[in-house]
Motif scaffolding. Structure first.
Motif, PDB file in Angstrom:
ATOM      1  N   MET A 136     -40.261  34.687  36.782  1.00  0.00           N
ATOM      2  CA  MET A 136     -38.919  35.766  36.366  1.00  0.00           C
ATOM      3  C   MET A 136     -37.963  34.591  35.499  1.00  0.00           C
ATOM      4  O   MET A 136     -37.984  33.510  35.615  1.00  0.00           O
ATOM      5  CB  MET A 136     -38.180  35.764  37.701  1.00  0.00           C
ATOM      6  N   ASP A 137     -37.286  35.347  34.679  1.00  0.00           N
ATOM      7  CA  ASP A 137     -36.522  34.678  33.763  1.00  0.00           C
ATOM      8  C   ASP A 137     -35.235  35.743  33.913  1.00  0.00           C
ATOM      9  O   ASP A 137     -35.038  36.979  34.004  1.00  0.00           O
ATOM     10  CB  ASP A 137     -36.967  34.924  32.310  1.00  0.00           C
ATOM     11  N   HIS A 138     -33.998  35.208  33.609  1.00  0.00           N
ATOM     12  CA  HIS A 138     -32.836  35.682  33.498  1.00  0.00           C
ATOM     13  C   HIS A 138     -32.753  36.117  32.281  1.00  0.00           C
ATOM     14  O   HIS A 138     -32.687  35.440  31.036  1.00  0.00           O
ATOM     15  CB  HIS A 138     -31.450  34.471  33.723  1.00  0.00           C
ATOM     16  N   VAL A 139     -32.146  37.721  32.056  1.00  0.00           N
ATOM     17  CA  VAL A 139     -31.882  38.166  30.640  1.00  0.00           C
ATOM     18  C   VAL A 139     -30.638  37.689  30.075  1.00  0.00           C
ATOM     19  O   VAL A 139     -30.505  36.859  29.128  1.00  0.00           O
ATOM     20  CB  VAL A 139     -31.547  39.624  30.898  1.00  0.00           C
ATOM     21  N   ARG A 140     -29.442  37.538  30.859  1.00  0.00           N
ATOM     22  CA  ARG A 140     -28.398  36.439  30.443  1.00  0.00           C
ATOM     23  C   ARG A 140     -28.563  35.199  31.220  1.00  0.00           C
ATOM     24  O   ARG A 140     -28.397  35.010  32.511  1.00  0.00           O
ATOM     25  CB  ARG A 140     -27.154  37.228  30.700  1.00  0.00           C
ATOM     26  N   PRO A 141     -28.630  34.108  30.598  1.00  0.00           N
ATOM     27  CA  PRO A 141     -28.829  32.978  31.313  1.00  0.00           C
ATOM     28  C   PRO A 141     -27.838  32.634  32.363  1.00  0.00           C
ATOM     29  O   PRO A 141     -26.646  32.665  32.265  1.00  0.00           O
ATOM     30  CB  PRO A 141     -28.837  31.763  30.126  1.00  0.00           C
ATOM     31  N   TRP A 142     -28.620  31.914  33.322  1.00  0.00           N
ATOM     32  CA  TRP A 142     -27.718  31.553  34.455  1.00  0.00           C
ATOM     33  C   TRP A 142     -26.679  30.575  34.139  1.00  0.00           C
ATOM     34  O   TRP A 142     -25.495  30.665  34.554  1.00  0.00           O
ATOM     35  CB  TRP A 142     -28.712  30.788  35.526  1.00  0.00           C
ATOM     36  N   ALA A 143     -26.951  29.571  33.079  1.00  0.00           N
ATOM     37  CA  ALA A 143     -26.010  28.656  32.779  1.00  0.00           C
ATOM     38  C   ALA A 143     -24.744  29.352  31.865  1.00  0.00           C
ATOM     39  O   ALA A 143     -23.746  28.477  31.694  1.00  0.00           O
ATOM     40  CB  ALA A 143     -26.671  27.750  31.775  1.00  0.00           C
ATOM     41  N   GLU A 144     -24.956  30.335  31.407  1.00  0.00           N
ATOM     42  CA  GLU A 144     -23.990  31.197  30.880  1.00  0.00           C
ATOM     43  C   GLU A 144     -23.322  32.251  31.576  1.00  0.00           C
ATOM     44  O   GLU A 144     -22.698  33.243  31.086  1.00  0.00           O
ATOM     45  CB  GLU A 144     -24.467  32.012  29.589  1.00  0.00           C
ATOM     46  N   GLY A 145     -23.244  31.880  32.910  1.00  0.00           N
ATOM     47  CA  GLY A 145     -22.713  33.231  33.940  1.00  0.00           C
ATOM     48  C   GLY A 145     -23.729  34.127  34.075  1.00  0.00           C
ATOM     49  O   GLY A 145     -23.210  35.063  35.158  1.00  0.00           O
ATOM     50  N   GLY A 146     -24.768  34.373  34.014  1.00  0.00           N
ATOM     51  CA  GLY A 146     -25.713  35.283  34.454  1.00  0.00           C
ATOM     52  C   GLY A 146     -26.145  35.135  36.044  1.00  0.00           C
ATOM     53  O   GLY A 146     -26.255  34.138  36.498  1.00  0.00           O
ATOM     54  N   SER A 147     -26.100  36.452  36.386  1.00  0.00           N
ATOM     55  CA  SER A 147     -26.407  36.381  37.978  1.00  0.00           C
ATOM     56  C   SER A 147     -27.840  36.317  38.182  1.00  0.00           C
ATOM     57  O   SER A 147     -28.713  36.750  37.400  1.00  0.00           O
ATOM     58  CB  SER A 147     -25.799  37.492  38.597  1.00  0.00           C
ATOM     59  N   THR A 148     -28.259  35.716  39.356  1.00  0.00           N
ATOM     60  CA  THR A 148     -29.732  35.953  39.937  1.00  0.00           C
ATOM     61  C   THR A 148     -29.650  37.336  40.746  1.00  0.00           C
ATOM     62  O   THR A 148     -29.742  36.935  41.987  1.00  0.00           O
ATOM     63  CB  THR A 148     -29.934  34.544  40.623  1.00  0.00           C
ATOM     64  N   SER A 149     -29.864  38.197  39.961  1.00  0.00           N
ATOM     65  CA  SER A 149     -30.011  39.815  40.489  1.00  0.00           C
ATOM     66  C   SER A 149     -30.916  40.555  39.856  1.00  0.00           C
ATOM     67  O   SER A 149     -31.585  40.042  38.870  1.00  0.00           O
ATOM     68  CB  SER A 149     -28.536  40.189  40.703  1.00  0.00           C
ATOM     69  N   LEU A 150     -31.501  41.369  40.642  1.00  0.00           N
ATOM     70  CA  LEU A 150     -32.499  42.250  39.884  1.00  0.00           C
ATOM     71  C   LEU A 150     -32.260  42.891  38.711  1.00  0.00           C
ATOM     72  O   LEU A 150     -33.005  43.155  37.698  1.00  0.00           O
ATOM     73  CB  LEU A 150     -32.937  43.481  40.918  1.00  0.00           C
ATOM     74  N   ASN A 151     -30.965  43.115  38.425  1.00  0.00           N
ATOM     75  CA  ASN A 151     -30.327  43.785  37.115  1.00  0.00           C
ATOM     76  C   ASN A 151     -30.228  42.691  35.925  1.00  0.00           C
ATOM     77  O   ASN A 151     -30.126  43.082  35.042  1.00  0.00           O
ATOM     78  CB  ASN A 151     -29.241  44.581  37.248  1.00  0.00           C
ATOM     79  N   ASN A 152     -30.613  41.311  36.253  1.00  0.00           N
ATOM     80  CA  ASN A 152     -30.559  40.461  35.287  1.00  0.00           C
ATOM     81  C   ASN A 152     -31.685  39.666  35.170  1.00  0.00           C
ATOM     82  O   ASN A 152     -31.733  38.462  34.338  1.00  0.00           O
ATOM     83  CB  ASN A 152     -29.186  39.585  35.516  1.00  0.00           C
ATOM     84  N   LEU A 153     -32.673  39.919  36.015  1.00  0.00           N
ATOM     85  CA  LEU A 153     -33.943  39.155  35.988  1.00  0.00           C
ATOM     86  C   LEU A 153     -35.050  40.274  35.203  1.00  0.00           C
ATOM     87  O   LEU A 153     -35.198  41.371  35.309  1.00  0.00           O
ATOM     88  CB  LEU A 153     -34.435  38.888  37.386  1.00  0.00           C
ATOM     89  N   THR A 154     -35.857  39.470  34.490  1.00  0.00           N
ATOM     90  CA  THR A 154     -37.142  40.048  34.044  1.00  0.00           C
ATOM     91  C   THR A 154     -38.318  39.180  34.345  1.00  0.00           C
ATOM     92  O   THR A 154     -38.230  37.835  34.192  1.00  0.00           O
ATOM     93  CB  THR A 154     -36.868  40.626  32.466  1.00  0.00           C
ATOM     94  N   SER A 155     -39.339  39.665  33.903  1.00  0.00           N
ATOM     95  CA  SER A 155     -40.835  38.968  33.937  1.00  0.00           C
ATOM     96  C   SER A 155     -41.006  38.869  32.572  1.00  0.00           C
ATOM     97  O   SER A 155     -41.456  39.747  31.743  1.00  0.00           O
ATOM     98  CB  SER A 155     -41.827  39.511  34.896  1.00  0.00           C
ATOM     99  N   LEU A 156     -41.176  37.592  31.902  1.00  0.00           N
ATOM    100  CA  LEU A 156     -41.681  37.314  30.587  1.00  0.00           C
ATOM    101  C   LEU A 156     -42.768  36.630  30.665  1.00  0.00           C
ATOM    102  O   LEU A 156     -42.980  35.460  31.498  1.00  0.00           O
ATOM    103  CB  LEU A 156     -40.459  36.557  29.694  1.00  0.00           C
ATOM    104  N   CYS A 157     -44.019  36.609  29.706  1.00  0.00           N
ATOM    105  CA  CYS A 157     -45.016  35.726  29.530  1.00  0.00           C
ATOM    106  C   CYS A 157     -44.346  34.357  28.942  1.00  0.00           C
ATOM    107  O   CYS A 157     -43.315  34.359  28.579  1.00  0.00           O
ATOM    108  CB  CYS A 157     -45.989  36.178  28.943  1.00  0.00           C
ATOM    109  N   GLN A 158     -45.067  33.432  28.935  1.00  0.00           N
ATOM    110  CA  GLN A 158     -44.759  31.998  28.540  1.00  0.00           C
ATOM    111  C   GLN A 158     -44.314  32.263  26.932  1.00  0.00           C
ATOM    112  O   GLN A 158     -43.261  31.550  26.367  1.00  0.00           O
ATOM    113  CB  GLN A 158     -45.675  30.975  28.541  1.00  0.00           C
ATOM    114  N   ALA A 159     -45.105  32.852  25.994  1.00  0.00           N
ATOM    115  CA  ALA A 159     -44.728  33.134  24.777  1.00  0.00           C
ATOM    116  C   ALA A 159     -43.394  33.958  24.516  1.00  0.00           C
ATOM    117  O   ALA A 159     -42.583  33.467  23.616  1.00  0.00           O
ATOM    118  CB  ALA A 159     -45.721  34.027  24.013  1.00  0.00           C
ATOM    119  N   HIS A 160     -43.052  34.868  25.346  1.00  0.00           N
ATOM    120  CA  HIS A 160     -41.848  35.698  25.025  1.00  0.00           C
ATOM    121  C   HIS A 160     -40.682  34.758  25.817  1.00  0.00           C
ATOM    122  O   HIS A 160     -39.653  34.898  25.176  1.00  0.00           O
ATOM    123  CB  HIS A 160     -41.900  36.788  25.866  1.00  0.00           C
TER     124      HIS A 160
END
Length: 104
Positions: free
Chosen positions: A1-25
């Motif tokens: 799982m990966d944060h769409v808006r990075p956690w370090a930049e204030g992104g929340s760890t919630s379903l609407n801010n998480l996505t599944s990306l492969c290593q390349a993406h």
């Protein structure tokens, strides 16, 4: 799982801010100039360093969007070929030699 808006930049760890990306993406997302955002309907929008934007809908359809301030190209949309995963390809008719993210 990966944060769409990075956690370090204030992104929340919630379903609407998480996505599944492969290593390349995941690497692409952290490459300077590339931006990943999520729309209200859950679609992901990749913005390239040149400003080209690709929208990947929840159904897997990939659509070339207008550059900010420009009209969208007439009749241009891209659809990922089924069975092709984890590859970056150049696709004729989908922007000026743009490399677009493929579905994982």
């Amino acid at each position: 799982m990966d944060h769409v808006r990075p956690w370090a930049e204030g992104g929340s760890t919630s379903l609407n801010n998480l996505t599944s990306l492969c290593q390349a993406h995941h690497r692409l997302k952290h490459t300077p100039g590339w931006i990943l955002t999520r729309q209200d309907d859950g679609a992901l929008v990749w913005t390239t360093p040149t400003g080209a934007r690709y929208r990947r809908g929840r159904d897997g359809a990939i659509t070339l969007m207008a550059h900010k301030g420009r009209a969208p190209p007439a009749g241009r949309s891209c659809r990922a070929d089924s069975g092709v995963t984890g590859r970056r390809r150049r696709r004729r008719g989908c922007g000026p030699s743009a490399v677009r993210p493929e579905p994982c």
